[in-house]
Write a protein that holds these residues in place. Structure first.
Motif, PDB file in Angstrom:
ATOM      1  N   GLU A 272      51.936  38.874  24.725  1.00 44.93           N
ATOM      2  CA  GLU A 272      50.627  38.674  24.106  1.00 44.93           C
ATOM      3  C   GLU A 272      50.122  37.249  24.266  1.00 44.93           C
ATOM      4  N   ASN A 273      50.996  36.233  24.083  1.00 44.14           N
ATOM      5  CA  ASN A 273      50.544  34.841  24.141  1.00 44.14           C
ATOM      6  C   ASN A 273      49.981  34.498  25.517  1.00 44.14           C
ATOM      7  N   TYR A 274      50.701  34.869  26.566  1.00 51.17           N
ATOM      8  CA  TYR A 274      50.240  34.545  27.916  1.00 51.17           C
ATOM      9  C   TYR A 274      48.990  35.359  28.281  1.00 51.17           C
ATOM     10  N   SER A 275      48.918  36.574  27.804  1.00 54.06           N
ATOM     11  CA  SER A 275      47.729  37.386  28.087  1.00 54.06           C
ATOM     12  C   SER A 275      46.502  36.791  27.419  1.00 54.06           C
ATOM     13  N   LYS A 276      46.647  36.373  26.151  1.00 56.98           N
ATOM     14  CA  LYS A 276      45.523  35.777  25.449  1.00 56.98           C
ATOM     15  C   LYS A 276      45.120  34.456  26.073  1.00 56.98           C
ATOM     16  N   MET A 277      46.114  33.649  26.507  1.00 55.76           N
ATOM     17  CA  MET A 277      45.835  32.368  27.143  1.00 55.76           C
ATOM     18  C   MET A 277      45.058  32.560  28.440  1.00 55.76           C
ATOM     19  N   CYS A 278      45.444  33.561  29.199  1.00 53.62           N
ATOM     20  CA  CYS A 278      44.761  33.815  30.477  1.00 53.62           C
ATOM     21  C   CYS A 278      43.311  34.213  30.248  1.00 53.62           C
ATOM     22  N   LEU A 279      43.054  35.002  29.210  1.00 56.31           N
ATOM     23  CA  LEU A 279      41.684  35.418  28.917  1.00 56.31           C
ATOM     24  C   LEU A 279      40.855  34.255  28.389  1.00 56.31           C
ATOM     25  N   GLU A 280      41.443  33.413  27.531  1.00 57.18           N
ATOM     26  CA  GLU A 280      40.696  32.285  26.978  1.00 57.18           C
ATOM     27  C   GLU A 280      40.315  31.283  28.057  1.00 57.18           C
ATOM     28  N   GLN A 281      41.212  31.023  28.985  1.00 62.39           N
ATOM     29  CA  GLN A 281      40.925  30.055  30.041  1.00 62.39           C
ATOM     30  C   GLN A 281      39.857  30.556  31.019  1.00 62.39           C
ATOM     31  N   ASN A 282      39.607  31.846  31.014  1.00 61.28           N
ATOM     32  CA  ASN A 282      38.571  32.416  31.887  1.00 61.28           C
ATOM     33  C   ASN A 282      37.377  32.932  31.087  1.00 61.28           C
ATOM     34  N   ASP A 283      37.150  32.311  29.896  1.00 62.41           N
ATOM     35  CA  ASP A 283      35.978  32.616  29.063  1.00 62.41           C
ATOM     36  C   ASP A 283      35.891  34.102  28.714  1.00 62.41           C
ATOM     37  N   TRP A 284      37.044  34.687  28.468  1.00 60.84           N
ATOM     38  CA  TRP A 284      37.129  36.087  28.080  1.00 60.84           C
ATOM     39  C   TRP A 284      36.449  37.028  29.095  1.00 60.84           C
ATOM     40  N   ASN A 285      36.462  36.599  30.336  1.00 60.98           N
ATOM     41  CA  ASN A 285      35.972  37.460  31.431  1.00 60.98           C
ATOM     42  C   ASN A 285      37.167  38.232  31.976  1.00 60.98           C
ATOM     43  N   PHE A 286      37.185  39.511  31.699  1.00 61.29           N
ATOM     44  CA  PHE A 286      38.350  40.329  32.027  1.00 61.29           C
ATOM     45  C   PHE A 286      38.612  40.354  33.535  1.00 61.29           C
ATOM     46  N   ASN A 287      37.560  40.525  34.337  1.00 60.14           N
ATOM     47  CA  ASN A 287      37.742  40.615  35.788  1.00 60.14           C
ATOM     48  C   ASN A 287      38.228  39.292  36.371  1.00 60.14           C
ATOM     49  N   ARG A 288      37.647  38.178  35.893  1.00 60.59           N
ATOM     50  CA  ARG A 288      38.067  36.875  36.404  1.00 60.59           C
ATOM     51  C   ARG A 288      39.505  36.569  35.993  1.00 60.59           C
ATOM     52  N   ALA A 289      39.892  36.940  34.765  1.00 63.53           N
ATOM     53  CA  ALA A 289      41.274  36.726  34.322  1.00 63.53           C
ATOM     54  C   ALA A 289      42.246  37.559  35.147  1.00 63.53           C
ATOM     55  N   ALA A 290      41.843  38.782  35.505  1.00 58.63           N
ATOM     56  CA  ALA A 290      42.717  39.623  36.325  1.00 58.63           C
ATOM     57  C   ALA A 290      42.905  39.021  37.715  1.00 58.63           C
ATOM     58  N   GLU A 291      41.838  38.459  38.295  1.00 53.54           N
ATOM     59  CA  GLU A 291      41.963  37.828  39.605  1.00 53.54           C
ATOM     60  C   GLU A 291      42.894  36.607  39.536  1.00 53.54           C
ATOM     61  N   LYS A 292      42.764  35.803  38.473  1.00 53.46           N
ATOM     62  CA  LYS A 292      43.628  34.631  38.325  1.00 53.46           C
ATOM     63  C   LYS A 292      45.080  35.041  38.141  1.00 53.46           C
ATOM     64  N   PHE A 293      45.299  36.119  37.378  1.00 49.27           N
ATOM     65  CA  PHE A 293      46.661  36.600  37.174  1.00 49.27           C
ATOM     66  C   PHE A 293      47.289  37.032  38.499  1.00 49.27           C
ATOM     67  N   MET A 294      46.550  37.780  39.326  1.00 45.89           N
ATOM     68  CA  MET A 294      47.090  38.226  40.607  1.00 45.89           C
ATOM     69  C   MET A 294      47.382  37.042  41.519  1.00 45.89           C
ATOM     70  N   GLU A 295      46.564  35.996  41.408  1.00 45.00           N
ATOM     71  CA  GLU A 295      46.783  34.808  42.232  1.00 45.00           C
ATOM     72  C   GLU A 295      48.075  34.096  41.833  1.00 45.00           C
ATOM     73  N   LEU A 296      48.292  33.912  40.515  1.00 46.27           N
ATOM     74  CA  LEU A 296      49.513  33.249  40.052  1.00 46.27           C
ATOM     75  C   LEU A 296      50.748  34.101  40.323  1.00 46.27           C
ATOM     76  N   LYS A 297      50.600  35.415  40.195  1.00 44.32           N
ATOM     77  CA  LYS A 297      51.744  36.286  40.441  1.00 44.32           C
ATOM     78  C   LYS A 297      52.151  36.254  41.905  1.00 44.32           C
ATOM     79  N   SER A 298      51.171  36.276  42.807  1.00 45.84           N
ATOM     80  CA  SER A 298      51.481  36.240  44.239  1.00 45.84           C
ATOM     81  C   SER A 298      52.146  34.922  44.622  1.00 45.84           C
TER      82      SER A 298
END
Length: 659
Positions: free
Chosen positions: A618-644
């Motif tokens: 939960e903490n990392y998921s919330k952090m990822c959304l907050e850093q991307n202004d609660w934009n779900f699509n942008r947070a998902a793109e950033k997550f895939m970038e860090l995971k890769s």
């Protein structure tokens, strides 16, 4: 028994009866009279038997005496060997009259004196005894092309001109469900043979010959365009007549009683609009005039059967609101007027037609409802006002509005732009291996991958059907005894790499065209991506075109994709799909991320959804959304970038969700 033997028996009976004393004079006279009558009857039947057949005589004989002329021997006294006396039926069999009831053909016994060695069979099949210089060709329009007859006519005429040398046609036009045109009789034999070859080459593989184009030819009079060619200034004369028939005051064209036009008849250019080729020629000439703004058309008293020949004029004359077809006795029902239903008619006159007699006596409300099924804006019918229209007609026969033209969008690519390149490369390599060497597909599938094949409609898909997983049995469409649903064999689910490759190797060879295919991403989560590849391919061995749709679920690890589940659907291609094969379609841009669902407005629900999709705590998921202004699509793109890139720490993952 012979005739002489019958007379001898009669005389013998008479003598024996005359010697007896038991008969008085009265009875003797009656007997003698009966004897003479019987003798006269025998003689009459004997002469009559020489004129009629044995079959007729045996049926019409008034006594049971065999009076056929077989000599002096009485065959009835013969025994058949079984203690029975031979009857007439047995005698007929013994005499060999076995074909007594056989019906003879009228050609039996005739001698065919023709010398077939000196006859050209082409001339026998296509000979024309009328001496006409022109032949009328009738070409049927198949049901698959019935919605676009004019385009189909133009396409076939273009094919004939391209593939048939010295092809010269006159007055091509549509007549009911056929295409009519004329060709010269001098070259009709060769041209007709080439036309049959062209029709055979254009027949789709999945269409039986009985449902495709049929050609017929018949002798015909000289077509009207050929007659006009030998008349000096024929086109100028016709243009002059049409110019005089244009009414400037109400912006209309008056073509009533066109066959009685004095100017045309004096020039030898009589045009009877009852003939479809004459009407079609008049429409072709009118299309060259500036008639875009005319509002009325008068076709009264022309013996028209329908308004089919006006179809090429619809696009040229969109502003026509008044139509007069009165006096055309052959217009029988509303179907004859449906050809011009695109016109927004406000006034219609059908007086003195069979259709007018059909609707005669109906009240204004019922007549308005019936007429507006075709012409919705109609206000005046046969000179009288109709009831007001509120467009509330909900009857089942209500004419449907034209469907808007569908627009094709481009492929829907993944949300993460970094996955776009690897995904397109993977699909390209997969199709290349599938077309060339399917053994190279071994590395594309996972160790526990699954593959299923479904087959749709089509008549030449037997190589695919033996592996199909389809539940619906397509044979029930043509055979009522076959069940609609079938039980799938467990072996139709191919498991693991070797089983999948063994199945794919048995399928026919293919040649895909990726320029006409579409790639749509339907699922995108951190560990799995789902996409659908649709398009067409051809089988090089037979040239048949197929439609396919392939839905794949793949996992993305080590910068590559591995297929876990592959679903393939194949059917026969339609006419439009076959035409678009190998062509790049004009498409509209598809916004990226069209396959992803919109994030929920509630932040807690958004965090929970992000946790389920990404696998992070939960903490990392919330952090990822907050850093991307609660934009779900942008947070998902950033997550895939860090995971890769492998930059996520180990404590960011939920138990069992770490890559």
């Amino acid at each position: 028994m012979s005739f002489s033997r019958q007379i001898a028996q009669i005389n013998s009976v008479t003598r024996n009866s005359g010697n007896g004393s038991s008969y008085n004079s009265g009875s003797n006279s009656n007997y003698n009279r009966s004897k003479e009558d019987f003798k006269a009857k025998v003689i009459s039947d004997y002469h009559h038997s020489r004129k009629v057949s044995v079959k007729q005589k045996s049926r019409n004989s008034r006594y049971r005496v065999d009076n056929r002329n077989r000599g002096d021997h009485d065959d009835r006294d013969d025994d058949d060997g079984h203690g029975r006396r031979a009857g007439a039926k047995d005698i007929s069999k013994r005499l060999g009259n076995r074909d007594k009831g056989k019906k003879k053909h009228w050609t039996d016994g005739r001698v065919d004196r023709r010398n077939y060695a000196q006859i050209d069979m082409d001339e026998v099949l296509y000979e024309d005894e009328t001496g006409s210089d022109w032949m009328r060709i009738k070409m049927t329009i198949p049901r698959s092309e019935s919605d676009r007859p004019l385009l189909f006519k133009d396409e076939m005429m273009k094919l004939f001109h391209q593939k048939i040398p010295n092809f010269a046609d006159k007055d091509p036009h549509c007549e009911f469900e056929n295409i009519m045109f004329f060709i010269p009789s001098a070259t009709a034999i060769d041209v007709f043979r080439h036309m049959l070859d062209v029709v055979k080459d254009t027949k789709p593989d999945n269409v039986p010959p009985a449902k495709w184009i049929k050609l017929e030819k018949m002798a015909a009079r000289t077509p009207i365009s050929a007659r006009f060619e030998v008349i000096p200034n024929a086109l100028d004369t016709l243009s002059e007549v049409l110019g005089k028939r244009y009414n400037v005051s109400d912006n209309s064209v008056d073509l009533s009683s066109f066959a009685s036009d004095t100017r045309l008849n004096e020039s030898g250019m009589k045009m009877n609009l009852k003939n479809s080729e004459d009407f079609a020629l008049l429409v072709r000439v009118m299309k060259n005039f500036p008639i875009d703004n005319i509002s009325g058309l008068n076709l009264a008293s022309n013996m028209l059967r329908n308004l089919q020949q006006l179809v090429p004029l619809l696009e040229k004359t969109p502003k026509i609101t008044k139509l007069n077809v009165s006096g055309n006795q052959l217009i029988r029902n509303w179907t004859d007027l449906r050809y011009v239903e695109e016109w927004a008619l406000e006034e219609l006159d059908i007086r003195d037609t069979q259709l007018a007699k059909l609707v005669q006596g109906r009240n204004n409300l019922k007549l308005s409802k019936e007429a507006r099924k075709i012409f919705k804006n109609l206000k005046k019918f046969n000179g009288r006002e109709l009831v007001a229209s509120f467009d509330l007609d909900t009857s089942v026969d209500k004419v449907e509005k034209k469907k808007p033209t569908t627009q094709t969008y481009d492929s829907c690519l993944p949300l993460n732009e970094q996955l776009e390149g690897p995904l397109i490369k993977f699909v390209t390599d997969y199709i290349s291996a599938y077309d060339n060497n399917r053994e190279d597909l071994f590395k594309c599938y996972g160790a526990n991958a699954l593959f299923t094949l479904s087959v749709g409609r089509g008549v030449d898909l037997s190589p695919y059907r033996k592996h199909q997983r389809s539940i619906v049995d397509h044979r029930h469409l043509n055979n009522s005894d076959v069940e609609k649903y079938r039980t799938c064999h467990p072996n139709t689910i191919k498991r693991k790499r070797l089983g999948i490759l063994a199945c794919l190797s048995e399928l026919p060879k293919t040649s895909h065209d990726l320029s006409s295919c579409f790639l749509d991403v339907t699922l995108e989560v951190p560990t799995i991506i789902g996409f659908t590849l649709t398009g067409t391919f051809k089988e090089p061995d037979n040239g048949k075109c197929r439609f396919f749709s392939r839905h794949i679920l793949a996992s993305f690890t080590d910068n590559t994709f591995v297929i876990n589940h592959d679903q393939l659907f194949i059917r026969d291609s339609s006419y439009s799909e076959r035409d678009l094969h190998g062509k790049k379609q004009p498409v509209l841009p598809n916004p990226r991320g069209g396959a992803a669902a919109e994030p929920p407005a509630d932040k807690d629900a958004m965090v929970k959804k992000f946790m389920d999709n990404s696998g992070m705590v939960e903490n990392y998921s919330k952090m990822c959304l907050e850093q991307n202004d609660w934009n779900f699509n942008r947070a998902a793109e950033k997550f895939m970038e860090l995971k890769s890139a492998g930059q996520l720490p180990a404590d960011a993952w939920q138990p069992g969700r770490a890559p």
